[in-house]
Design a protein around this motif. Structure first.
Motif, PDB file in Angstrom:
ATOM      1  N   GLY A  12       0.810  -1.218   0.000  1.00 11.25           N
ATOM      2  CA  GLY A  12       0.000   0.000   0.000  1.00 11.25           C
ATOM      3  C   GLY A  12       0.836   1.257   0.000  1.00 11.25           C
ATOM      4  N   GLY A  13       1.802   1.305   0.895  1.00 12.02           N
ATOM      5  CA  GLY A  13       2.588   2.520   1.048  1.00 12.02           C
ATOM      6  C   GLY A  13       3.415   2.836  -0.181  1.00 12.02           C
ATOM      7  N   ALA A  14       3.807   1.797  -0.903  1.00 11.50           N
ATOM      8  CA  ALA A  14       4.738   2.034  -2.004  1.00 11.50           C
ATOM      9  C   ALA A  14       4.045   2.215  -3.336  1.00 11.50           C
ATOM     10  CB  ALA A  14       5.733   0.890  -2.067  1.00 11.50           C
ATOM     11  N   VAL A  15       2.730   2.009  -3.399  1.00 13.86           N
ATOM     12  CA  VAL A  15       2.019   2.023  -4.681  1.00 13.86           C
ATOM     13  C   VAL A  15       2.300   3.286  -5.480  1.00 13.86           C
ATOM     14  CG1 VAL A  15      -0.248   2.164  -5.749  1.00 13.86           C
ATOM     15  CG2 VAL A  15       0.177   0.499  -3.962  1.00 13.86           C
ATOM     16  N   LEU A  16       2.034   4.443  -4.836  1.00 15.20           N
ATOM     17  CA  LEU A  16       2.169   5.704  -5.566  1.00 15.20           C
ATOM     18  C   LEU A  16       3.614   5.966  -5.956  1.00 15.20           C
ATOM     19  CD1 LEU A  16      -0.366   7.801  -3.516  1.00 15.20           C
ATOM     20  CD2 LEU A  16      -0.549   7.119  -5.909  1.00 15.20           C
ATOM     21  N   VAL A  17       4.511   5.703  -5.004  1.00 15.45           N
ATOM     22  CA  VAL A  17       5.927   5.962  -5.285  1.00 15.45           C
ATOM     23  C   VAL A  17       6.424   5.063  -6.405  1.00 15.45           C
ATOM     24  CG1 VAL A  17       8.231   5.934  -4.300  1.00 15.45           C
ATOM     25  CG2 VAL A  17       6.332   6.792  -2.964  1.00 15.45           C
TER      26      VAL A  17
END
Lengths: 326, 569
Positions: free
Chosen positions: A260-265
């Motif tokens: 989840g945390g890395a999706v956008l990055v």
């Protein structure tokens, strides 16, 4: 109830939800495959629909489907991705290391930086150095991660050209040595890792700062100072060790947000991790793939919690006996 | 080489949002090696602040001032790093037991020896043995080295704290409430352990506690603190025997450990920490305060040998003093010596019980000190003025006498209002209006009715208990400084006796008059009196602190008399 059974039950609930959620949505995958937005693809005929339903086992009663689903998972078979034309487990296994690389290294970095800055602030609480540091860290961590990523990309990759623009490694490259390969992978990872680190340091910094400030007022700190111990012993053995206890839970939660945390990055840097995989899966309504990713995410949350639990017990003797804490 | 510890003008001010809170104001003391000094006082009196300031553990933003000379070397103005070397070897503190005074995530053993290892006094290999040795020294078994603090009981933790404090053989040890979480048996054991450790290691000791008994057992000298100041300082035994500062007296009266048989009386009022104006800090709770107490802070000054008191009046003032009073009665041709060189010193707010068998001369003495009977020899002083007649009984704030028999003490022809108002009217002390309001007020304070119907009742229509209270009201309406009560309860039933005495003690506690209680009832004396005089055949057998005498009745000179009179012998 035993901790092990608790974990097993949680895992089972995740499995079941993972099975039930897509089936609770209206229609079935083939209606979506057939009903493309631009009406360009061919419609399936009634016979074709029935054929595919039978082929994928969707015509069977739900209990049988559930049973097959569980059996497949036990055998390690997560199904077949419609959009990638590849087995889901293979896809995830290919992408997972890249995500892990980003998440773990940014986690380690943000921990180091967060603990260092947090304790610096706590030791100097309410003095000017603390206030300045607090403001800077808070402003940085309030900026959305993808925005930081974009800025870094524009400045360091596009303008200065220090780092590659996208991907995890140079395509079709041939490496002369392992070192070469490591260098290539490393330079690709620098910007995403820095972005994630910046985004995550704020929380850790705040936590360490608060937790250590509380610990500093405890009586045992005074006891330690009254003993005339050396400063590093007081700071690290007596203070920081107590202050880091609540941090462990936090790290576990963050590790859980692996994807989840890395999706956008990952998307900003076009990094081939689970995050980009999930984006394409959503775009193509690739249910088997989504289910697979969710399963991996859920399992990693459980795993992280389990690790945190056992680690915490090692560090805080007070929770060893039936979790009773004074 | 200097073998003493000198603290001079130690101050602590805690940083707050507003004015800094001065928890400790200029405290000085000297302590010789191997000796013990006790610090007592109620919570908030600055005891722990003193300890922390001495250790140099009061940190910014809080402020300390003053100097501590440790065996001839200046300590408090050193840099933190240098202070640490002292804390490692010369001085140590045993902290008050609290939930997290020990590090919760470290085993006891390493908390005990980490300082030793750092100092290289012991190797990590021998540390365990050393920890076990230390634990055994304080009465534990040794297995506790592997335990975490939360696995030990409060009492065990307290012993660990002691072991930790003596780990480096300090020459100066500060103990903060060393027995607060121990039960009676363990407490005695702890006291013995501390005593034997002191004998063995020879350290000087500063014992901080609100437990007077503990301080009495551990120390030779004592400092009584109130509101961040020392109000009294002296030899422990002497202070316990005869406290001089009004606060010390009140504190002793409020302490169960000191006088287990005595009624408990707290000091009226409450300490106001926010009060920063000049003047004596105890003035609002003191019953003998003068004008100068409002404006000037009294300094600690010597009032007798080894005794210092911070009071403008040198502690409790002596109100009524009798010096070698003798009296003989001539009966027929026989001369009977009723009093033979009897002396007494009654101080402000104090209860002095005069006990003795009937015929020992108690009542004669009462009449003499009240000024109703002249002695053959000797002198009586009322606040320093020789007493030659009963004029002090005629004025406000003087001496009043209440007698045994309320039936004959009150004329049955007078109404309550007339009886109580009589002394005021005869002596022209107040206007008629004021007299009535004072009568009502006094009756109310003695829990009598103050309605007109009651005022108009004849005293002959009252019960015994009511009459005795009316008699007391007649005395108290004069606002006396000395109340002489001659067997006032002997004709009352038990419950009335309890009521009358409690009322009287309560009024004394609030108004601060001295009470000379003459009684043959030892149990009663034990319950209410601070000082005691035992008389027999017109002579004083024994005189001193009531609790001490009655507690050790079998050792006293009047043992026979006391043991016969006390309920539990």
């Amino acid at each position: 109830m035993d901790k092990k059974w608790q974990y097993f039950l949680t895992f089972f609930v995740i499995l079941t939800l993972n099975f039930a959620l897509p089936r609770m949505m209206p229609g079935d995958p083939f209606l979506y495959i057939s009903g493309d937005e631009n009406d360009l693809t061919a419609h399936y005929s009634r016979d074709q629909l029935e054929y595919y339903r039978e082929y994928y086992g969707l015509d069977q009663p739900i209990t049988i489907q559930y049973f097959h689903y569980l059996k497949d998972i036990v055998l390690g078979d997560l199904g077949f991705s419609y959009s990638h034309r590849e087995s889901v487990s293979q896809l995830i296994l290919n992408r997972l290391p890249w995500s892990l690389l980003l998440v773990v290294s940014s986690m380690v970095l943000s921990l180091l930086v967060g603990i260092f800055l947090g304790s610096y602030s706590a030791w100097r609480r309410n003095r000017w150095n603390d206030s300045v540091l607090y403001t800077v860290v808070m402003v940085l961590s309030e900026i959305p991660a993808f925005l930081i990523g974009l800025v870094l990309l524009v400045v360091f990759a596009a303008t200065l050209g220090w780092f590659p623009l996208s991907g995890a490694k140079t395509h079709f490259a041939f490496y002369e040595s392992l070192l070469d390969q490591g260098w290539d992978i490393g330079s690709h990872a620098v910007l995403p890792v820095i972005t994630l680190t910046i985004a995550r340091t704020g929380g850790i910094y705040l936590m360490v700062r608060n937790s250590l400030s509380t610990v500093l007022t405890k009586d045992y700190m005074r006891t330690a100072r009254a003993k005339g111990l050396k400063e590093y012993r007081i700071r690290y053995l007596h203070a920081l060790r107590n202050a880091l206890l609540p941090l462990i839970t936090r790290i576990a939660l963050q590790l859980g947000g692996l994807v989840g945390g890395a999706v956008l990055v990952e998307n900003v840097f076009a990094y081939p991790g689970l995050g980009t995989l999930m984006t394409t899966a959503v775009a193509h309504r690739d249910y088997p793939l989504l289910q697979g990713i969710f399963l991996v995410t859920g399992t990693s949350v459980i795993l992280a919690n389990f690790l945190a639990d056992s680690f915490y017990q090692k560090l805080d003797p007070r929770v060893q006996q039936g979790g009773r804490k004074r | 080489m200097d073998r003493s510890i000198k603290a001079s003008r130690i101050q602590v001010a805690y940083h707050t949002d507003g004015e800094p809170l001065k928890a400790l104001k200029e405290t000085s003391f000297t302590l010789r090696e191997g000796r013990s000094l006790g610090v007592v006082g109620e919570s908030g009196s600055g005891k722990t602040s003193l300890a922390l300031a001495l250790m140099g553990l009061v940190n910014r933003p809080h402020q300390t001032a003053g100097e501590l000379m440790l065996f001839g070397k200046s300590y408090l103005n050193l840099r933190e790093v240098e202070k640490k070397t002292y804390r490692r070897s010369t001085m140590a503190m045993m902290f008050q037991n609290a939930t997290e005074v020990l590090n919760p995530v470290m085993v006891i053993g390493s908390q005990l020896t980490e300082r030793l290892i750092e100092k290289r006094l012991t190797s990590s290999r021998l540390a365990r043995e050393e920890a076990e040795r230390l634990l055994r020294l304080v009465g534990l078994e040794g297995w506790e080295t592997d335990a975490y603090p939360h696995q030990l009981s409060g009492g065990m933790q307290q012993r660990v704290l002691l072991a930790m404090a003596i780990a480096c053989n300090p020459r100066f040890l500060i103990l903060d409430e060393p027995t607060s979480s121990l039960d009676g048996i363990a407490r005695q054991e702890m006291i013995q352990i501390i005593k034997s450790l002191q004998k063995k290691l020879g350290f000087a000791m500063l014992v901080i506690s609100h437990d007077l008994k503990l301080v009495g057992e551990l120390t030779q000298e004592i400092m009584v603190m109130y509101g961040g100041r020392i109000v009294e300082k002296g030899l422990t035994d002497a202070v316990f025997e005869k406290p001089m500062h009004p606060y010390t007296c009140g504190f002793m009266n409020a302490s169960v450990e000191m006088a287990p048989h005595k009624d408990l009386w707290g000091i009226p009022g409450e300490y106001k920490s926010e009060d920063t104006t000049a003047g004596c800090i105890f003035r609002d709770r003191c019953t003998q305060s003068l004008d100068c107490c409002q404006s000037e802070t009294p300094a600690l000054k010597g009032v007798s040998i080894e005794r210092e008191v911070a009071c403008h009046q040198d502690g409790l003032v002596s109100i009524l003093k009798a010096e070698s009073v003798s009296k003989e009665y001539q009966i027929g041709s026989r001369k009977i010596s009723a009093l033979n060189t009897v002396y007494m010193n009654l101080r402000h707010g104090e209860t002095l019980a005069l006990i003795g068998p009937s015929g020992s001369g108690k009542s004669t003495f009462a009449k003499i000190v009240a000024g109703f009977l002249m002695p053959d020899a000797g002198e009586i002083f009322y606040r320093g003025t020789p007493l030659t007649d009963n004029r002090f009984a005629c004025r406000e704030g003087g001496i009043q006498l209440v007698l045994q028999d309320p039936f004959s003490a009150l004329s049955h022809r007078l109404t309550v209002e007339e009886a109580v108002g009589e002394p005021l009217r005869i002596n022209n002390i107040a206007s008629e209006e004021e007299i009535v309001s004072r009568i009502k007020e006094t009756l109310k304070s003695l829990q009598l009715y103050s309605c007109d119907a009651f005022l108009q009742r004849y005293t002959s229509c009252l019960s015994g208990g009511q009459r005795q209270r009316v008699a007391l009201a007649r005395a108290l309406v004069m606002r006396p400084k000395v109340l002489i009560a001659d067997e006032i309860t002997s004709m009352l039933d038990v419950s009335t006796q309890a009521n009358v005495l409690r009322l009287l003690k309560q009024l004394q506690n609030n108004l601060g008059f001295a009470l000379l209680l003459i009684t043959h009832d030892l149990n009663l004396a034990r319950k209410v009196s601070d000082q005691l005089i035992v008389m027999e055949d017109g002579k004083i057998l024994e005189e001193g602190n009531a609790t001490r005498i009655l507690q050790n009745a079998d050792q006293s000179r009047s043992a026979e008399l006391l043991k016969a009179g006390l309920v539990d012998g």
